[in-house]
Scaffold this motif. Structure first.
Motif, PDB file in Angstrom:
ATOM      1  N   ARG A 159       1.128  -1.291   0.134  1.00 50.98           N
ATOM      2  CA  ARG A 159       0.345  -0.226   0.030  1.00 50.98           C
ATOM      3  C   ARG A 159       0.705   1.759  -0.230  1.00 50.98           C
ATOM      4  NH1 ARG A 159      -2.833  -3.705  -0.883  1.00 50.98           N
ATOM      5  NH2 ARG A 159      -4.724  -4.308  -0.134  1.00 50.98           N
ATOM      6  N   PRO A 160       1.354   1.543  -1.126  1.00 49.04           N
ATOM      7  CA  PRO A 160       1.963   2.492  -1.465  1.00 49.04           C
ATOM      8  C   PRO A 160       1.552   4.045  -0.746  1.00 49.04           C
ATOM      9  CG  PRO A 160       1.127   2.378  -3.485  1.00 49.04           C
ATOM     10  CD  PRO A 160       1.205   1.443  -2.191  1.00 49.04           C
ATOM     11  N   ARG A 161       0.077   4.362  -0.653  1.00 52.98           N
ATOM     12  CA  ARG A 161      -0.675   6.089  -0.042  1.00 52.98           C
ATOM     13  C   ARG A 161      -0.518   6.548  -0.848  1.00 52.98           C
ATOM     14  NH1 ARG A 161      -3.840   2.666   2.667  1.00 52.98           N
ATOM     15  NH2 ARG A 161      -1.910   1.749   4.605  1.00 52.98           N
ATOM     16  N   GLY A 162       0.048   6.242  -2.292  1.00 50.30           N
ATOM     17  CA  GLY A 162      -0.914   7.007  -3.360  1.00 50.30           C
ATOM     18  C   GLY A 162       0.049   8.885  -3.094  1.00 50.30           C
ATOM     19  N   LYS A 163      -0.478   9.577  -3.095  1.00 47.64           N
ATOM     20  CA  LYS A 163      -0.574  11.505  -3.786  1.00 47.64           C
ATOM     21  C   LYS A 163       0.180  11.745  -2.637  1.00 47.64           C
ATOM     22  CE  LYS A 163      -1.085  15.757  -5.514  1.00 47.64           C
ATOM     23  NZ  LYS A 163      -0.742  16.281  -3.704  1.00 47.64           N
ATOM     24  N   THR A 169       7.728  13.269  -1.248  1.00 48.93           N
ATOM     25  CA  THR A 169       9.402  12.638  -1.408  1.00 48.93           C
ATOM     26  C   THR A 169       9.759  14.291  -2.079  1.00 48.93           C
ATOM     27  OG1 THR A 169       8.281  11.863  -3.636  1.00 48.93           O
ATOM     28  CG2 THR A 169       8.376  10.743  -1.981  1.00 48.93           C
ATOM     29  N   ASN A 170       8.858  15.411  -2.132  1.00 50.67           N
ATOM     30  CA  ASN A 170       9.031  16.458  -2.076  1.00 50.67           C
ATOM     31  C   ASN A 170       9.981  17.360  -1.256  1.00 50.67           C
ATOM     32  OD1 ASN A 170       8.887  16.791  -5.375  1.00 50.67           O
ATOM     33  ND2 ASN A 170       6.717  16.141  -4.532  1.00 50.67           N
ATOM     34  N   SER A 171       9.754  19.055  -1.685  1.00 48.89           N
ATOM     35  CA  SER A 171       9.987  19.137  -0.191  1.00 48.89           C
ATOM     36  C   SER A 171       8.963  19.737   1.013  1.00 48.89           C
ATOM     37  CB  SER A 171      11.071  20.815  -0.583  1.00 48.89           C
ATOM     38  OG  SER A 171      11.225  21.632   0.638  1.00 48.89           O
ATOM     39  N   ASN A 172       9.158  19.046   1.754  1.00 47.65           N
ATOM     40  CA  ASN A 172       7.619  19.444   2.469  1.00 47.65           C
ATOM     41  C   ASN A 172       8.125  18.831   3.981  1.00 47.65           C
ATOM     42  OD1 ASN A 172       4.860  19.448   2.950  1.00 47.65           O
ATOM     43  ND2 ASN A 172       5.070  17.911   1.089  1.00 47.65           N
ATOM     44  N   ILE A 173       7.281  18.757   4.637  1.00 43.88           N
ATOM     45  CA  ILE A 173       7.186  18.171   6.217  1.00 43.88           C
ATOM     46  C   ILE A 173       5.940  17.885   6.638  1.00 43.88           C
ATOM     47  CG2 ILE A 173       6.454  20.615   7.369  1.00 43.88           C
ATOM     48  CD1 ILE A 173       8.856  20.460   9.109  1.00 43.88           C
ATOM     49  N   GLY A 174       5.572  17.051   7.441  1.00 47.59           N
ATOM     50  CA  GLY A 174       4.545  16.350   8.016  1.00 47.59           C
ATOM     51  C   GLY A 174       4.744  16.126   9.069  1.00 47.59           C
ATOM     52  N   GLU A 216      -0.467  17.085  -8.939  1.00 42.30           N
ATOM     53  CA  GLU A 216      -0.131  16.057  -9.508  1.00 42.30           C
ATOM     54  C   GLU A 216       0.125  15.597 -10.580  1.00 42.30           C
ATOM     55  OE1 GLU A 216      -3.623  13.138  -8.683  1.00 42.30           O
ATOM     56  OE2 GLU A 216      -4.413  14.436  -7.509  1.00 42.30           O
ATOM     57  N   ALA A 217       1.146  14.638 -11.837  1.00 42.48           N
ATOM     58  CA  ALA A 217       1.556  14.419 -12.404  1.00 42.48           C
ATOM     59  C   ALA A 217       0.213  13.992 -13.345  1.00 42.48           C
ATOM     60  CB  ALA A 217       2.608  13.622 -12.079  1.00 42.48           C
ATOM     61  N   GLY A 218       0.709  13.848 -14.461  1.00 41.13           N
ATOM     62  CA  GLY A 218       0.046  13.527 -15.239  1.00 41.13           C
ATOM     63  C   GLY A 218       0.472  12.269 -15.414  1.00 41.13           C
ATOM     64  N   ASP A 224       9.378  10.602 -11.088  1.00 41.35           N
ATOM     65  CA  ASP A 224      10.246  11.397 -10.578  1.00 41.35           C
ATOM     66  C   ASP A 224      10.556  13.052 -11.136  1.00 41.35           C
ATOM     67  OD1 ASP A 224      12.223  10.030  -9.145  1.00 41.35           O
ATOM     68  OD2 ASP A 224      12.919   9.475 -10.883  1.00 41.35           O
ATOM     69  N   GLN A 225       9.348  12.840 -12.067  1.00 38.77           N
ATOM     70  CA  GLN A 225       8.888  14.564 -13.018  1.00 38.77           C
ATOM     71  C   GLN A 225       7.999  15.019 -11.665  1.00 38.77           C
ATOM     72  OE1 GLN A 225       7.355  12.882 -16.386  1.00 38.77           O
ATOM     73  NE2 GLN A 225       8.480  13.559 -17.229  1.00 38.77           N
ATOM     74  N   SER A 226       8.085  15.232 -10.955  1.00 42.77           N
ATOM     75  CA  SER A 226       7.110  16.053  -9.954  1.00 42.77           C
ATOM     76  C   SER A 226       8.023  17.231  -9.332  1.00 42.77           C
ATOM     77  CB  SER A 226       7.204  15.912  -8.420  1.00 42.77           C
ATOM     78  OG  SER A 226       9.349  15.893  -7.853  1.00 42.77           O
ATOM     79  N   SER A 227       6.429  18.526  -9.299  1.00 39.33           N
ATOM     80  CA  SER A 227       6.710  19.693  -9.440  1.00 39.33           C
ATOM     81  C   SER A 227       7.941  20.373  -8.374  1.00 39.33           C
ATOM     82  CB  SER A 227       5.504  20.248  -8.772  1.00 39.33           C
ATOM     83  OG  SER A 227       5.612  22.050  -8.648  1.00 39.33           O
ATOM     84  N   SER A 228       8.576  21.114  -8.426  1.00 40.00           N
ATOM     85  CA  SER A 228       9.821  22.175  -7.032  1.00 40.00           C
ATOM     86  C   SER A 228       8.562  22.670  -6.731  1.00 40.00           C
ATOM     87  CB  SER A 228      10.986  22.790  -8.109  1.00 40.00           C
ATOM     88  OG  SER A 228       9.991  23.289  -9.311  1.00 40.00           O
TER      89      SER A 228
END
Length: 437
Positions: A159-163, A169-174, A216-218, A224-228
């Protein structure tokens, strides 16, 4: 016949002690002569145990964390940790290489795989299609491992838990939370992560609330094609942020989508998303808050009281920021311990009564032995005993490395953990000095 809708009376009795004492009690007592306690149970939960709900009105006047974040999900569920989660990239790359080149039967034989929920053929399909992204994962508290994220469930990752995990995996904090407490006596399942997390971060189902959301990418885009740049902070949905603003007093900073452009230094003193996160983080680390609302914190995601005024808000933001940076090990490099002896660096002590890890050497300090010759010296007892969720991180991190050799980075990392836990204990007391309503 008309049904009686009146609730029945419910009685309860708690019995604690050793097994022999319980047997003796049951031999001597019966349903008729036990001194039962009548429960006062009400909707919506109808608890069949005694609860103290004296402070429910003040608790419910705060905002529920799950209502102000626009998105959240539980951590990834691998379904086969021995194959999918690794201490280093090279070990994971070896798995990827084998799943690319070996047959399903060869893989099963080499890795002693017995298919169940996790199926070798589906995992191999993900690898062959290159529909994955290698990433660090917060596997346990302060414990960083390597895995891959996939687009679909039931493949290499159960279960990769999608979006939500891709956003992490981007610059973030949760913010990492559970719906209920692990330990009925305390509430301590509070932590943060800058990367995807494992489902069992605290030992039980853990959820992560990303601070930022990314576009969201298409469907044809690679992982690996994610927004900066994030499209929006995770706060501010009208049904959430608007509701919060209505409840703020005139002297309190607004909660929601308004005012993100200015930080505490701005003329209007609005705050940024990270400021709000730090405020929440400070409140959830208040020992008084945890004790006062312990009954309600067992039920659902926590509710956080609104700040009484700007001054208190910014004081708590500052303390929450300090705790956050410690937990991310950003400010934990001023070591208070040492690692004086040379040796194999192999963790042999199992941190049990018969294979002890901690030996007290002074008032509130001691040594953490990893084997019979090597130890970390000057470890505060408060750090060794400190709980977060279902684990004591200073002990759990070493237990999970029994039989492994610690490298230079590992030795430094463990000393940072000790700093973080020791300082967290101190800062929690500072939060209580400021006070949480």
């Amino acid at each position: 016949m008309k049904k009686n809708k009146k609730l029945a009376k419910v009685y309860h009795y708690d019995l604690y002690g050793k097994r022999d004492e319980k047997y003796k009690f049951l031999d001597e007592k019966s349903v008729n002569n036990i001194e039962w306690n009548e429960l006062e149970y009400n909707e919506p939960y109808y608890f069949f145990v005694s609860k103290d709900f004296e402070d429910i009105k003040s608790y419910n006047s705060g905002f529920n964390v799950s209502e102000i974040f626009n998105d959240y999900n539980s951590g990834i569920q691998t379904k086969n940790d021995s194959i999918t989660v690794h201490f280093n990239e090279s070990s994971l790359n070896k798995i990827i290489n084998d799943f690319s080149n070996l047959s399903v039967e060869e893989l099963k034989e080499k890795y002693l795989i017995k298919d169940g929920v996790w199926k070798t053929v589906e995992a191999k399909k993900d690898i062959l299609e290159k529909s994955y992204k290698m990433t660090k994962v917060l596997y346990k508290l302060f414990d960083y491992r390597y895995t891959i994220l996939t687009r679909r469930s039931g493949g290499f990752i159960g279960r990769p838990r999608g979006k939500v995990m891709l956003d992490m995996t981007n610059s973030n904090i949760g913010l990492c939370l559970m719906r209920t407490t692990v330990d009925s006596k305390t509430y301590s399942n509070i932590f943060l992560s800058e990367i995807p997390i494992d489902l069992n971060l605290y030992g039980f189902q853990t959820f992560i609330f990303p601070l930022y959301l990314y576009p969201e990418a298409g469907e044809q885009a690679t992982l690996d094609q994610s927004s900066s740049e994030p499209t929006t902070p995770s706060f501010g949905h009208p049904s959430r942020g608007g509701e919060c603003r209505e409840k703020e007093s005139e002297d309190s900073p607004p909660v929601g989508g308004v005012g993100y452009e200015a930080s505490r230094g701005g003329s209007n003193e609005y705050f940024t998303p990270i400021d709000l996160l730090d405020y929440i983080y400070a409140v959830l680390h208040s020992p008084t808050y945890r004790e006062k609302y312990k009954e309600f914190l067992k039920i659902d995601f926590p509710r956080v009281p609104y700040p009484k005024d700007k001054k208190k808000f910014w004081q708590l933001v500052d303390l929450g920021s300090q705790i956050r940076q410690l937990h991310l090990l950003e400010t934990a490099d001023k070591y208070i311990t040492s690692y004086p002896n040379d040796g194999t660096n192999i963790v042999e002590r199992k941190m049990t009564k018969n294979s002890i890890g901690y030996e007290q050497t002074g008032d509130g300090v001691g040594r953490v032995w990893i084997n019979d010759e090597q130890y970390f010296d000057g470890v505060p007892e408060v750090a060794w005993e400190f709980y977060i969720g279902g684990y004591q991180p200073a002990q759990k991190w070493l237990k999970d490395r029994v039989g492994r050799e610690l490298n230079f980075e590992d030795i430094n990392h463990y000393q940072k953990i000790i700093v973080a836990l020791t300082e967290t204990d101190r800062l929690m007391k500072e939060v209580d000095k400021v006070g949480v309503e």
